[in-house]
Design a protein around this motif. Structure first.
Motif, PDB file in Angstrom:
ATOM      1  N   TYR A 297       0.728  -1.193  -0.084  1.00 10.43           N
ATOM      2  CA  TYR A 297       0.175  -0.067   0.022  1.00 10.43           C
ATOM      3  C   TYR A 297       0.866   1.421  -0.020  1.00 10.43           C
ATOM      4  CZ  TYR A 297      -3.896  -3.096   0.661  1.00 10.43           C
ATOM      5  OH  TYR A 297      -4.833  -3.997   0.496  1.00 10.43           O
ATOM      6  N   TRP A 298       1.973   1.199   0.770  1.00 13.18           N
ATOM      7  CA  TRP A 298       2.645   2.512   0.651  1.00 13.18           C
ATOM      8  C   TRP A 298       3.225   2.917  -0.707  1.00 13.18           C
ATOM      9  CZ3 TRP A 298       8.478   2.864   1.029  1.00 13.18           C
ATOM     10  CH2 TRP A 298       8.914   3.983   1.079  1.00 13.18           C
ATOM     11  N   VAL A 299       3.632   1.768  -1.319  1.00 12.51           N
ATOM     12  CA  VAL A 299       4.495   1.926  -2.589  1.00 12.51           C
ATOM     13  C   VAL A 299       3.302   2.115  -3.735  1.00 12.51           C
ATOM     14  CG1 VAL A 299       5.604   0.668  -4.577  1.00 12.51           C
ATOM     15  CG2 VAL A 299       6.223   0.177  -2.025  1.00 12.51           C
ATOM     16  N   LEU A 300       2.135   1.825  -3.269  1.00 12.85           N
ATOM     17  CA  LEU A 300       1.071   2.109  -4.439  1.00 12.85           C
ATOM     18  C   LEU A 300       0.340   3.495  -4.038  1.00 12.85           C
ATOM     19  CD1 LEU A 300      -1.174   1.269  -6.648  1.00 12.85           C
ATOM     20  CD2 LEU A 300      -2.485   0.255  -4.781  1.00 12.85           C
ATOM     21  N   ILE A 301       0.168   3.789  -2.771  1.00 11.64           N
ATOM     22  CA  ILE A 301      -0.846   4.992  -2.228  1.00 11.64           C
ATOM     23  C   ILE A 301       0.106   6.087  -2.410  1.00 11.64           C
ATOM     24  CG2 ILE A 301      -1.951   5.924  -0.413  1.00 11.64           C
ATOM     25  CD1 ILE A 301      -3.133   3.102   0.113  1.00 11.64           C
ATOM     26  N   THR A 302       1.336   6.289  -1.849  1.00 12.19           N
ATOM     27  CA  THR A 302       1.802   7.375  -1.788  1.00 12.19           C
ATOM     28  C   THR A 302       2.206   8.215  -3.205  1.00 12.19           C
ATOM     29  OG1 THR A 302       3.106   6.240   0.008  1.00 12.19           O
ATOM     30  CG2 THR A 302       3.905   8.347  -0.641  1.00 12.19           C
ATOM     31  N   PRO A 303       2.652   7.566  -4.314  1.00  3.78           N
ATOM     32  CA  PRO A 303       2.760   8.152  -5.446  1.00  3.78           C
ATOM     33  C   PRO A 303       1.355   8.559  -6.282  1.00  3.78           C
ATOM     34  CG  PRO A 303       4.060   6.151  -5.537  1.00  3.78           C
ATOM     35  CD  PRO A 303       3.280   6.197  -4.280  1.00  3.78           C
ATOM     36  N   THR A 304       0.694   7.817  -5.915  1.00  5.72           N
ATOM     37  CA  THR A 304      -0.976   8.003  -6.513  1.00  5.72           C
ATOM     38  C   THR A 304      -1.411   9.069  -5.820  1.00  5.72           C
ATOM     39  OG1 THR A 304      -1.068   5.567  -6.522  1.00  5.72           O
ATOM     40  CG2 THR A 304      -2.993   6.888  -7.026  1.00  5.72           C
ATOM     41  N   VAL A 305      -1.365   9.324  -4.672  1.00  2.94           N
ATOM     42  CA  VAL A 305      -1.755  10.745  -4.060  1.00  2.94           C
ATOM     43  C   VAL A 305      -1.173  11.870  -4.252  1.00  2.94           C
ATOM     44  CG1 VAL A 305      -2.038  11.754  -1.694  1.00  2.94           C
ATOM     45  CG2 VAL A 305      -2.963   9.576  -2.075  1.00  2.94           C
ATOM     46  N   THR A 306       0.521  11.572  -4.158  1.00  4.60           N
ATOM     47  CA  THR A 306       1.184  13.038  -4.303  1.00  4.60           C
ATOM     48  C   THR A 306       1.201  13.380  -5.821  1.00  4.60           C
ATOM     49  OG1 THR A 306       3.028  11.691  -4.832  1.00  4.60           O
ATOM     50  CG2 THR A 306       2.885  12.393  -2.732  1.00  4.60           C
ATOM     51  N   ILE A 307       0.794  12.397  -6.780  1.00  3.00           N
ATOM     52  CA  ILE A 307       0.790  12.968  -8.135  1.00  3.00           C
ATOM     53  C   ILE A 307      -0.244  13.892  -8.399  1.00  3.00           C
ATOM     54  CG2 ILE A 307      -0.295  10.909  -9.284  1.00  3.00           C
ATOM     55  CD1 ILE A 307       1.973  11.264 -11.539  1.00  3.00           C
TER      56      ILE A 307
ATOM     57  N   VAL B 256      -0.890   6.914 -13.922  1.00  2.00           N
ATOM     58  CA  VAL B 256      -1.307   7.623 -15.346  1.00  2.00           C
ATOM     59  C   VAL B 256      -2.683   8.348 -15.185  1.00  2.00           C
ATOM     60  CG1 VAL B 256      -1.861   7.140 -17.618  1.00  2.00           C
ATOM     61  CG2 VAL B 256       0.162   6.074 -16.528  1.00  2.00           C
ATOM     62  N   PHE B 257      -3.586   7.447 -14.426  1.00  2.00           N
ATOM     63  CA  PHE B 257      -4.940   7.928 -14.383  1.00  2.00           C
ATOM     64  C   PHE B 257      -4.970   9.093 -13.507  1.00  2.00           C
ATOM     65  CE2 PHE B 257      -5.074   3.651 -15.826  1.00  2.00           C
ATOM     66  CZ  PHE B 257      -6.044   3.931 -17.075  1.00  2.00           C
ATOM     67  N   SER B 258      -4.396   9.021 -12.328  1.00  2.00           N
ATOM     68  CA  SER B 258      -4.392   9.984 -11.503  1.00  2.00           C
ATOM     69  C   SER B 258      -3.825  11.444 -11.977  1.00  2.00           C
ATOM     70  CB  SER B 258      -3.291   9.502 -10.077  1.00  2.00           C
ATOM     71  OG  SER B 258      -3.541  10.142  -9.133  1.00  2.00           O
ATOM     72  N   TYR B 259      -2.861  11.100 -12.780  1.00  2.00           N
ATOM     73  CA  TYR B 259      -2.365  12.430 -13.382  1.00  2.00           C
ATOM     74  C   TYR B 259      -3.248  12.960 -14.445  1.00  2.00           C
ATOM     75  CZ  TYR B 259       0.729  15.304 -16.221  1.00  2.00           C
ATOM     76  OH  TYR B 259       1.474  16.294 -16.940  1.00  2.00           O
ATOM     77  N   TYR B 260      -3.818  12.298 -14.970  1.00  2.00           N
ATOM     78  CA  TYR B 260      -4.751  12.893 -16.233  1.00  2.00           C
ATOM     79  C   TYR B 260      -5.999  13.579 -15.531  1.00  2.00           C
ATOM     80  CZ  TYR B 260      -2.240  10.552 -20.024  1.00  2.00           C
ATOM     81  OH  TYR B 260      -1.249  10.381 -21.166  1.00  2.00           O
TER      82      TYR B 260
END
Ligand SMILES: [Cu+2]
Lengths: 271, 447
Positions: free
Chosen positions: A63-73, A229-233
């Motif tokens: 979760y850390w590896v998944l959630i942190t970038p997804t949120v900060t991006i 990618v989705f988070s970014y768009y």
């Protein structure tokens, strides 16, 4: 001021005096803008990634590896869109993550260490700063949010784990305690009690990811890149939307209700 | 131009002020959630009475010392009964974590056990109606006077706090050290600071790279000129070929730093393990037959008198005569002071504020013969009902009371039984049904 800067001022048709004023404005905006970017990034991170970022014994392979970038991006993309669309400045992501990192360390020292007696080793933050720099650089090179989203956001997710592992790998050495094995991070979490935070509320490595054993982390990192990618768009579009102020036309009665004269403004008279 | 600048600035300053203030509030609020107030009432009285009277009953709790130096150990040990009449509103104790109530990391954990099983991780498989032993070994870290409780966190029911005693930590915080040796032989001098400088060094390096990138852009004419030039479509002026080269060099630097750094770190730490997320299983203790059974006929709480009175029928299932020695609920101990064995059971380390001054009045206090069923009253009167905020069962949807009753036989052996039943609030003397004056008449009525 180099030749290019002079050309910019010339193209903007700013008189030398106006150019000077605009530079003063720049300095003020940098300060104000920095506070805005910092606080918006900080809030979103606190609300969405909370504990994974707070504590060393939450920094798991899933979760850390998944959630942190997804949120900060999210905020990185939002600010990148605003700075890019309005000013062609490729600094949104870097600014957002640098200010966030500075803010996090201030709060770690002031609140977690100073007010709550936690040792700093318990509250080492993660950072997406390297991911963010790469994201801004790719925006410059591609000049395209579509390509930045595809390549840059994937890289953003992928870079997160290795760029943090260099800082925190030592916390994952094995320790024997009361007859069973734990990581140093587990031990720090155990030794320094967080009142009202029982161990079972840690959300770490649930489900079938464990079956990937040592590869689990790279499975997470790639999946993280994919979600980024989705988070970014999504947040690029939200940022773009924020660049287009819209006005709703209101009638004279509405204006008079709010203290206006109720008469249409005469030509040349500023509102 | 100047007016435009002013107007923009006012808006931006206001907005940024609001945002910053709210984010700071959020940040400190979140921290506050982990920092209970360093005073006596750090939440133990805030828990709903139905949780405190009908879930985890802590007993025989001892503190090995009232004062320790920083870096010295203290042991809190004892037993708890998971109450059979567990309230519906709280989840059953299927998943628990043994913890301690103290303000943050002023005392640190050394070891913890439930029924002798190491309890570093959360435990599964606890059953109601059973007794468990626990042991918490703590170490003093921050000097001061701290209220130390055992706590059982029950998933879905929250933190169920045991009795608290004051523990003084003397000396200096710098006396506290937490050395550790890993399984691969790496010696860590102090866990409190381990790895911090390393992480900060990397973060600082990343920060410098980011700052250089920001300055590369911020040093040029910024907001207004760039906006005007963007409007004119002269992007070529805003991002030059030099910028492209700098961006490419930066991207390569980032990739190289991360890849080389990662490879070296993997070589530096060849043996790493993931966070340990499993639960431990605690075996179910064997059934212990109840030495005496108690049936509650009537129970009432006298609001002005701050008194819990119960009509009960006690049946002695042992082969020796027994007497009621103690009624305990929500950490409050009502001791029958007429029974020396009960008075002697109070450990000197047990906090005095949890011993009800008037104790327990037993209506018919003569020994109950083996096999006998005795009707009697139990009267537990003390201001502690109010002080400990236990009387909100008056406003609860489930007006029940529960606790433990301890019996002693003529040889001083102790037996324990659960007691539970509906409780009726009484607002004036007229409403009272339970008489503590004439137990004989009550006996006649029940027979
Ligand atoms: Cu307390």
């Amino acid at each position: 001021m180099n030749k290019n800067d002079a050309l910019i001022l010339q193209s903007a048709e700013l008189s030398p005096q106006a150019a000077q004023w605009s530079r003063t404005f720049d300095y003020l905006i940098i300060v104000v803008g920095a506070f805005l970017v910092w606080s918006v990034t900080y809030i979103s991170q606190l609300l969405l990634a909370g504990d994974w970022d707070f504590f060393i014994d939450w920094k798991d392979r899933q979760y850390w590896v998944l959630i942190t970038p997804t949120v900060t991006i999210m905020m990185a993309a939002g600010f990148q869109a605003i700075f890019w669309k309005l000013f062609r400045l490729p600094i949104g992501a870097t600014a957002s993550l640098l200010l966030f990192l500075v803010g996090v360390w201030i709060v770690r020292y002031h609140s977690w260490y100073g007010m709550a007696y936690f040792p700093l080793s318990l509250v080492i933050p993660g950072t997406c700063l390297m991911s963010a720099i790469a994201l801004d650089a790719i925006l410059v090179l591609s000049r395209s949010w579509l390509i930045t989203g595809m390549i840059g956001a994937t890289l953003y997710g992928l870079l997160f784990y290795p760029s943090n592992w260099v800082a925190i790998a030592g916390y994952f050495q094995p320790v024997e305690h009361m007859g069973s094995m734990a990581s140093v991070a587990d031990m720090i979490g155990y030794i320094y009690p967080r009142s009202g935070t029982p161990e079972y509320i840690r959300i770490i490595e649930r489900g079938t990811l464990r079956t990937f054993a040592d590869h689990a982390i790279w499975v997470s990192a790639f999946f993280s890149g994919f979600v980024c990618v989705f988070s970014y768009y999504i947040f690029w579009f939200i940022g773009s939307f924020a660049c287009n102020p819209k006005f709703v036309a209101v009638g004279t009665r509405f204006k008079s209700a709010f203290g206006g004269s109720g008469k249409p403004a005469a030509a040349g008279e500023s509102a | 131009m100047r007016r435009l600048v002013n107007r923009w600035l006012v808006c931006l300053f206001t907005a940024s002020g609001l945002f910053t203030a709210s984010s700071l509030l959020t940040a400190s609020g979140l921290v506050a959630a982990f920092v209970p107030l360093p005073v006596a009432a750090h939440g133990e009285r805030a828990t709903e009475p139905y949780i405190r009277t009908r879930t985890v009953h802590w007993y025989d709790v001892t503190w090995s010392s009232g004062s320790i130096a920083a870096n010295d150990e203290i042991t809190v040990a004892g037993k708890f009964r998971l109450f059979s009449d567990w309230p519906d509103a709280a989840s059953l104790p299927d998943l628990v974590f043994l913890s301690n109530g103290s303000p943050g990391a002023v005392l640190t954990r050394v070891e913890s056990y439930i029924s002798g099983i190491p309890a570093r991780q959360s435990a599964r498989g606890l059953k109601t109606g059973k007794d468990y032993t626990f042991k918490l070994v703590m170490k003093g870290r921050v000097p001061g006077k701290w209220h130390l409780h055992p706590v059982l966190n029950v998933h879905g029911a929250g933190a169920i706090v045991g009795p608290g005693a004051w523990v003084e930590v003397t000396g200096k915080q710098s006396d506290y050290k937490e050395p550790l040796t890993t399984m691969t032989g790496v010696k860590i001098d102090d866990l409190q600071t381990y790895g911090v400088a390393r992480a900060q060094m990397w973060h600082f390096g990343y920060g410098v790279l980011a700052l250089l990138w920001l300055l590369w852009w911020l040093r040029r004419p910024l907001i207004i000129p760039r906006w005007l030039v963007t409007q004119k479509g002269r992007e070529d002026l805003l991002i030059t070929s030099t910028d492209d080269k700098v961006a490419a060099a930066l991207l390569v630097t980032v990739l190289l730093v991360v890849i080389i750094g990662y490879k070296q770190t993997v070589e530096e730490f060849p043996n790493v393990v993931p966070l340990q997320a499993g639960f431990v299983k605690v075996p179910v203790p064997p059934n212990v037959p109840e030495a005496a059974s108690i049936e509650v006929k009537n129970a009432e709480y006298d609001v002005p008198g701050r008194s819990l009175r119960m009509d009960v029928v006690i049946t002695n299932n042992t082969d020796r005569p027994i007497r009621v020695g103690e009624f305990m609920t929500a950490q409050l101990r009502f001791i029958n002071k007429d029974l020396p064995a009960a008075v002697e059971s109070i450990d000197p380390s047990f906090p005095k504020d949890l011993l009800a001054g008037a104790g327990l009045k037993v209506g018919s206090d003569s020994p109950i013969a083996p096999g006998e069923s005795r009707s009697t009253t139990l009267d537990a009167t003390d201001a502690a009902w109010e002080v400990e905020r236990l009387v909100s069962f008056l406003s609860n949807v489930d007006s029940r009371v529960g606790g433990l009753v301890f019996f002693y036989n003529d040889q001083g052996e102790r037996h324990m039984s659960e007691i539970s039943g509906a409780v009726v609030p009484v607002f004036t003397q007229l409403g009272s049904k339970v008489s503590t004056k004439a137990p004989e008449i009550l006996n006649a009525r029940v027979d």
